[in-house]
Motif scaffolding. Structure first.
Motif, PDB file in Angstrom:
ATOM      1  N   HIS A   1      -8.657   0.371  28.368  1.00  0.00           N
ATOM      2  CA  HIS A   1      -9.199   0.229  29.720  1.00  0.00           C
ATOM      3  C   HIS A   1     -10.267   1.285  29.971  1.00  0.00           C
ATOM      4  CE1 HIS A   1      -5.644  -2.178  31.617  1.00  0.00           C
ATOM      5  NE2 HIS A   1      -6.442  -2.910  30.881  1.00  0.00           N
ATOM      6  N   VAL A   2      -9.965   2.506  29.567  1.00  0.00           N
ATOM      7  CA  VAL A   2     -10.949   3.581  29.717  1.00  0.00           C
ATOM      8  C   VAL A   2     -12.224   3.213  28.966  1.00  0.00           C
ATOM      9  CG1 VAL A   2     -11.474   5.994  29.182  1.00  0.00           C
ATOM     10  CG2 VAL A   2      -9.220   5.375  30.055  1.00  0.00           C
ATOM     11  N   ALA A   3     -12.062   2.726  27.739  1.00  0.00           N
ATOM     12  CA  ALA A   3     -13.225   2.357  26.928  1.00  0.00           C
ATOM     13  C   ALA A   3     -14.077   1.316  27.645  1.00  0.00           C
ATOM     14  CB  ALA A   3     -12.768   1.833  25.567  1.00  0.00           C
ATOM     15  N   GLN A   4     -13.410   0.338  28.244  1.00  0.00           N
ATOM     16  CA  GLN A   4     -14.129  -0.716  28.961  1.00  0.00           C
ATOM     17  C   GLN A   4     -14.822  -0.139  30.196  1.00  0.00           C
ATOM     18  OE1 GLN A   4     -11.688  -4.194  29.623  1.00  0.00           O
ATOM     19  NE2 GLN A   4     -13.089  -4.964  31.185  1.00  0.00           N
ATOM     20  N   ASN A   5     -14.088   0.712  30.914  1.00  0.00           N
ATOM     21  CA  ASN A   5     -14.622   1.396  32.094  1.00  0.00           C
ATOM     22  C   ASN A   5     -15.915   2.135  31.806  1.00  0.00           C
ATOM     23  OD1 ASN A   5     -12.458   3.015  34.512  1.00  0.00           O
ATOM     24  ND2 ASN A   5     -13.211   0.953  34.407  1.00  0.00           N
ATOM     25  N   TYR A   6     -15.943   2.782  30.643  1.00  0.00           N
ATOM     26  CA  TYR A   6     -17.073   3.642  30.342  1.00  0.00           C
ATOM     27  C   TYR A   6     -18.072   2.959  29.422  1.00  0.00           C
ATOM     28  CZ  TYR A   6     -14.619   7.199  32.866  1.00  0.00           C
ATOM     29  OH  TYR A   6     -13.997   7.892  33.868  1.00  0.00           O
ATOM     30  N   GLY A   7     -17.931   1.635  29.312  1.00  0.00           N
ATOM     31  CA  GLY A   7     -18.938   0.852  28.619  1.00  0.00           C
ATOM     32  C   GLY A   7     -19.029   1.068  27.119  1.00  0.00           C
ATOM     33  N   LEU A   8     -17.914   1.390  26.458  1.00  0.00           N
ATOM     34  CA  LEU A   8     -17.948   1.518  25.002  1.00  0.00           C
ATOM     35  C   LEU A   8     -18.077   0.134  24.379  1.00  0.00           C
ATOM     36  CD1 LEU A   8     -17.058   4.403  25.546  1.00  0.00           C
ATOM     37  CD2 LEU A   8     -15.420   4.194  23.699  1.00  0.00           C
ATOM     38  N   ARG A   9     -18.994   0.019  23.433  1.00  0.00           N
ATOM     39  CA  ARG A   9     -19.158  -1.263  22.762  1.00  0.00           C
ATOM     40  C   ARG A   9     -18.166  -1.367  21.605  1.00  0.00           C
ATOM     41  NH1 ARG A   9     -24.108  -0.008  24.755  1.00  0.00           N
ATOM     42  NH2 ARG A   9     -24.432   1.514  23.118  1.00  0.00           N
TER      43      ARG A   9
ATOM     44  N   VAL B   1     -11.980   5.206  19.875  1.00  0.00           N
ATOM     45  CA  VAL B   1     -10.640   5.011  20.417  1.00  0.00           C
ATOM     46  C   VAL B   1      -9.642   4.682  19.301  1.00  0.00           C
ATOM     47  CG1 VAL B   1      -9.199   3.716  22.027  1.00  0.00           C
ATOM     48  CG2 VAL B   1     -11.568   4.218  22.619  1.00  0.00           C
TER      49      VAL B   1
ATOM     50  N   VAL C   1      -4.058   1.764  28.088  1.00  0.00           N
ATOM     51  CA  VAL C   1      -4.900   2.514  29.028  1.00  0.00           C
ATOM     52  C   VAL C   1      -6.167   3.048  28.342  1.00  0.00           C
ATOM     53  CG1 VAL C   1      -3.611   4.669  28.722  1.00  0.00           C
ATOM     54  CG2 VAL C   1      -4.924   4.329  30.772  1.00  0.00           C
ATOM     55  N   TYR C   2      -6.074   3.403  27.051  1.00  0.00           N
ATOM     56  CA  TYR C   2      -7.260   3.924  26.368  1.00  0.00           C
ATOM     57  C   TYR C   2      -8.340   2.850  26.231  1.00  0.00           C
ATOM     58  CZ  TYR C   2      -4.181   7.811  25.238  1.00  0.00           C
ATOM     59  OH  TYR C   2      -3.314   8.866  25.303  1.00  0.00           O
TER      60      TYR C   2
END
Ligand code: ATP
Ligand code: MG
Lengths: 244, 257
Positions: free
Chosen positions: B156-164, B172, B153-154
């Protein structure tokens, strides 16, 4: 057309397990759709499709605008404070002062001033979900996906969170998809309630609730919708029982 | 009130245990259970301590040993964490290196002693090499395991919020494994200290381990005990120091709930 999304004839399989079968669903900008269905039928998978975490085996998923999800499990970063978690949703804002101002606004909106520098484990379950909601709403995202966001909370907190969600969405309107087991919650919050079948999930029934939001759990429209949905579910189980 | 009595007890009880220990020691010495030359009296140890401090040797040896442990340990951690993250993230890296890593993890670093002396001679480098081996492999394995258990899930959150890519690592992966890594650091620092003393006993011309051997060779059992006490106390202090890392606010989540 930001904020609208369209699934066309979508099927998803994990190896031998067919989870979603030929499902089509179109959601317009600003609409609030609730999805209910039996446990394990593929609701989370459906949201993962929209968020882009899964690809469909066949069919197409079209989604315009920035999608953010509130997770079934705790999605807040436990190593980050409330402020740091919310700031994650505002990363694209270059100006520090502006970012700070928006964080302040969001904290006020979810009414947890005084907890800015607390960590998620120091918050109650309801507060955690509010922070996660604020993080997802931050920075003008377009589509809000929620996967049973309140299912771990007790009934009264759940009622309160429902009202909070309705209030937040009236202040910051956007397209929303809410997966829930709580039919009353679905009927109170949504413009449309989609009932899914057992796995592989298809749409079994759709209910439109045309009375404008926000609504109270005791409003006639809500009570009536709950009755209609339950009746529909009962009828089906009745037919199933009679075919045995 | 309750707090006060507890603090008092926390000081009094250990002091009592230490007093009983010293009393027993004295009794055994007086009774002559062991030969005089093989069993120093507490008083002789205190005098020996004074002597070692006065000549500056104790300080020199402590600094030497601490220097070796610090260098070997930090080098192993600095290389071990990236290697562990890499193996945790890349299946092919894991498949390729895990068996070998497991092998070296289970091979006692002390078995390397002869080679350490042959390659590096007697001194700092040999001890650091052994310390490195005793820390590097456990750190790699623990880091790899920690990376493997980060909830999806972390990300997924990273992807959601556009972390490169790089941000995913720093915002993360690394914070998520930190609590487990810190626990491993505590354990391996303890091992490193043990290995350092052992290494100096055999491959040293200075350091606390060498001082132990030196005291033995000179039949100075009083000094032997002095060195033992200092070695033990430094070991405890190293752990106390590393425990402080668990109080960093952003890792507390890993130790509560
Ligand atoms: N990555 C995956 N690999 C294999 N099977 C999966 C995967 N993800 C989900 N499934 C399977 O797909 C089915 C639907 O899962 P999903 O999580 O979408 O259900 P759900 O409707 O959200 O259930 P719940 O109400 O319990 O949250 C389940 O049977 C699950 O075992
Ligand atoms: Mg689910």
């Amino acid at each position: 057309m930001t904020g609208c999304l369209e699934l066309t004839n979508v099927s998803v399989s994990f190896e031998a397990v067919e989870v979603i079968r030929e499902l089509s669903l179109a959601i317009v900008q600003g609409e609030f759709v609730a999805v209910v269905g039996p446990s394990g039928c593929g609701k989370t998978t459906l949201l993962n499709l929209v968020a882009g975490f899964e690809r469909p085996s066949s069919g197409s998923v079209e989604c315009h605008g920035q999608v953010r999800m509130v997770y079934q499990e705790d999605g807040l970063f436990p190593w980050a404070t409330v402020t740091e978690n919310i700031a994650l949703g505002l990363r694209h804002i270059g100006d520090r002062r502006e970012r700070k101002r928006q964080i302040g606004d969001l904290l006020r909106l979810i009414r947890i001033e005084g907890f800015e520098h607390h960590y998620p484990r120091q918050l109650s379950g309801g507060m955690r979900q509010l922070v996660e909601l604020a993080r997802a709403l931050a920075g003008g995202s377009d589509v809000l996906l929620m996967d049973e966001p309140f299912s771990a909370l007790d009934y009264l907190t759940r009622l309160r969170m429902r009202n909070e969600l309705a209030r937040l969405l009236s202040e910051m309107p956007r397209t929303a998809v809410l997966v829930t087991h709580d039919i009353e919650e679905a009927a109170q919050l949504a413009d449309r309630v989609v009932v899914l079948t057992q796995r592989p999930a298809r749409i079994r029934h759709e209910f439109t609730i045309s009375t404008p939001r926000p609504r109270e759990p005791t409003d006639f429209a809500v009570v009536d919708a709950v009755r209609r949905i339950l009746a529909e579910l009962d009828v089906e189980s009745g037919t199933e029982a009679s075919t045995k | 009130m309750k707090e006060n009595t507890n603090t008092a007890r926390a000081l009094l009880l250990p002091a009592l245990v230490a007093a009983i220990f010293i009393a027993l020691w004295t009794a055994i010495w007086r009774a002559g259970v062991f030969h005089q030359s093989a069993f120093p009296s507490p008083l002789a140890v205190v005098r020996g301590f004074g002597l070692e401090v006065a000549t500056g040797r104790l300080l020199n040896d402590s600094v030497t040993s601490l220097f070796r442990v610090t260098c070997g340990f930090l080098l192993a951690v600095a290389l071990g964490i990236p290697a562990g993250v890499w193996m945790g993230q890349k299946l092919s890296a894991r498949l390729a290196f895990l068996p070998m890593t497991n092998f070296f993890r289970n091979l006692s670093p002390l078995a390397w002693m002869p080679f350490a002396i042959l390659w590096f001679g007697v001194g700092d480098a040999a001890a650091m090499f052994l310390i490195f081996l005793s820390v590097f492999f456990p750190v790699v394995l623990a880091t790899m395991a920690a990376v493997g258990t980060i909830p999806l899930v972390y990300f997924h959150v990273a992807q959601n919020y556009g972390l490169r890519r790089f941000e995913k690592l720093t915002r993360v992966t690394l914070p998520a494994i930190m609590p487990q890594v810190i626990t491993t650091l505590r354990v391996t620092a303890g091992v490193a200290w043990l290995v350092d003393v052992a290494a100096e006993m055999i491959a040293g011309r200075d350091g606390l381990g060498f001082a132990v051997m030196d005291a033995r060779n000179g039949l100075r059992t009083d000094l032997l005990v002095v060195e033992m006490i200092v070695i033990g106390i430094i070991g405890v202090l190293i752990d106390r120091l590393l425990v402080q890392l668990t109080n960093v606010p952003s890792v507390r989540w890993g130790y509560e709930r």
